[in-house]
Design a protein around this motif. Structure first.
Motif, PDB file in Angstrom:
ATOM      1  N   PHE A  21      25.905  33.362   7.297  1.00  0.00           N
ATOM      2  CA  PHE A  21      25.905  33.470   8.874  1.00  0.00           C
ATOM      3  C   PHE A  21      25.284  34.853   9.290  1.00  0.00           C
ATOM      4  O   PHE A  21      25.670  35.717   8.937  1.00  0.00           O
ATOM      5  N   TYR A  22      24.481  34.763  10.264  1.00  0.00           N
ATOM      6  CA  TYR A  22      23.815  35.987  10.761  1.00  0.00           C
ATOM      7  C   TYR A  22      24.125  35.889  12.344  1.00  0.00           C
ATOM      8  O   TYR A  22      23.631  35.079  12.926  1.00  0.00           O
ATOM      9  N   GLY A  68      31.464  37.593  -4.875  1.00  0.00           N
ATOM     10  CA  GLY A  68      30.484  38.762  -4.664  1.00  0.00           C
ATOM     11  C   GLY A  68      29.972  38.758  -3.304  1.00  0.00           C
ATOM     12  O   GLY A  68      29.468  39.638  -3.103  1.00  0.00           O
ATOM     13  N   ALA A  69      30.457  38.137  -2.368  1.00  0.00           N
ATOM     14  CA  ALA A  69      29.792  38.234  -0.927  1.00  0.00           C
ATOM     15  C   ALA A  69      30.841  39.322  -0.300  1.00  0.00           C
ATOM     16  O   ALA A  69      31.839  39.399  -0.576  1.00  0.00           O
ATOM     17  N   LYS A  70      30.234  39.939   0.396  1.00  0.00           N
ATOM     18  CA  LYS A  70      30.964  41.078   1.258  1.00  0.00           C
ATOM     19  C   LYS A  70      30.374  40.701   2.588  1.00  0.00           C
ATOM     20  O   LYS A  70      29.509  40.530   3.095  1.00  0.00           O
ATOM     21  N   GLY A 137      26.665  37.973   5.566  1.00  0.00           N
ATOM     22  CA  GLY A 137      27.344  38.259   4.367  1.00  0.00           C
ATOM     23  C   GLY A 137      28.162  36.978   3.893  1.00  0.00           C
ATOM     24  O   GLY A 137      28.209  36.889   2.626  1.00  0.00           O
ATOM     25  N   LEU A 138      28.635  36.424   5.008  1.00  0.00           N
ATOM     26  CA  LEU A 138      29.358  35.111   4.559  1.00  0.00           C
ATOM     27  C   LEU A 138      28.872  34.117   5.037  1.00  0.00           C
ATOM     28  O   LEU A 138      27.905  33.987   5.830  1.00  0.00           O
ATOM     29  N   LYS A 139      29.379  32.887   4.670  1.00  0.00           N
ATOM     30  CA  LYS A 139      28.858  31.585   5.087  1.00  0.00           C
ATOM     31  C   LYS A 139      29.622  31.012   6.136  1.00  0.00           C
ATOM     32  O   LYS A 139      31.015  30.847   5.918  1.00  0.00           O
ATOM     33  N   ARG A 140      28.969  30.156   7.062  1.00  0.00           N
ATOM     34  CA  ARG A 140      29.671  29.492   8.123  1.00  0.00           C
ATOM     35  C   ARG A 140      30.483  28.256   7.178  1.00  0.00           C
ATOM     36  O   ARG A 140      29.666  27.568   6.412  1.00  0.00           O
TER      37      ARG A 140
END
Length: 186
Positions: A21-22, A68-70, A137-140
């Motif tokens: 998500f950006y 591993g996501a930040k 960095g995270l996914k919706r």
């Protein structure tokens, strides 16, 4: 430009996971599914909390955090009283501070990261007099996640209520609801 007509450019950039998500605030409003409390406005392509006396919150929709996501974002202070902390919650009721704690901001945008455990969480920025931009960095969360094993949003008892106790007639994906005293994620 060189004598033979070649042009050399030096560019800096960041690679973003195409599934991440950006969020930018280039359209001068919160991104779809994001909510705010407190005094916020959107200018210069950023979210700005502008209350020197009180904290406000910028809250994401449900996010999927993989190994591993930040959470990554840019931020800067707006005034000398600035305050910024990242928190996460499974249900938007109990919030946990990211281990980075309160962040020290400067007068210029700088990149920051926050560590969120693997799972499904709402993420919020607790802020006072700051600018925030370029959140990634995270996914919706796009799949249905059930807070109660074996219960789906399509079955189970009715009526349905949101976490503010208001009866709802339509369920939205990525939101947490209460039905028959049980919390259920759509």
């Amino acid at each position: 430009m060189t004598d033979n007509g070649e042009l050399t450019l030096s560019l800096n950039g960041t690679t973003v996971d195409p599934e991440a998500f950006y969020v930018t605030f280039d359209d001068y409003q919160p991104a779809e599914g994001w909510t705010t409390t407190g005094k916020w406005y959107y200018s210069s392509g950023a979210a700005n909390h502008y209350d020197r006396d009180n904290h406000g919150y910028l809250t994401s929709p449900l996010m999927k955090v993989v190994e591993g996501a930040k959470l990554q974002f840019d931020a800067k202070n707006d005034w000398n009283t600035n305050y910024l902390k990242v928190q996460y919650s499974e249900d938007q009721t109990v919030w946990t501070d990211a281990p980075e704690g309160e962040l020290t901001l400067t007068d210029d945008y700088a990149p920051y990261e926050a560590t969120i455990p693997v799972g499904y969480y709402y993420v919020r920025f607790e802020a006072q007099d700051v600018y925030i931009d370029n959140i990634t960095g995270l996914k919706r969360c796009t799949e249905v996640v059930n807070a109660v094993k074996g219960i789906t949003a399509g079955d189970g008892p009715k009526p349905w209520y949101n976490l503010q106790g208001q009866r709802v007639s339509q369920l939205r994906k990525g939101q947490l609801y209460v039905a028959g005293g049980r919390k259920i994620m759509k």
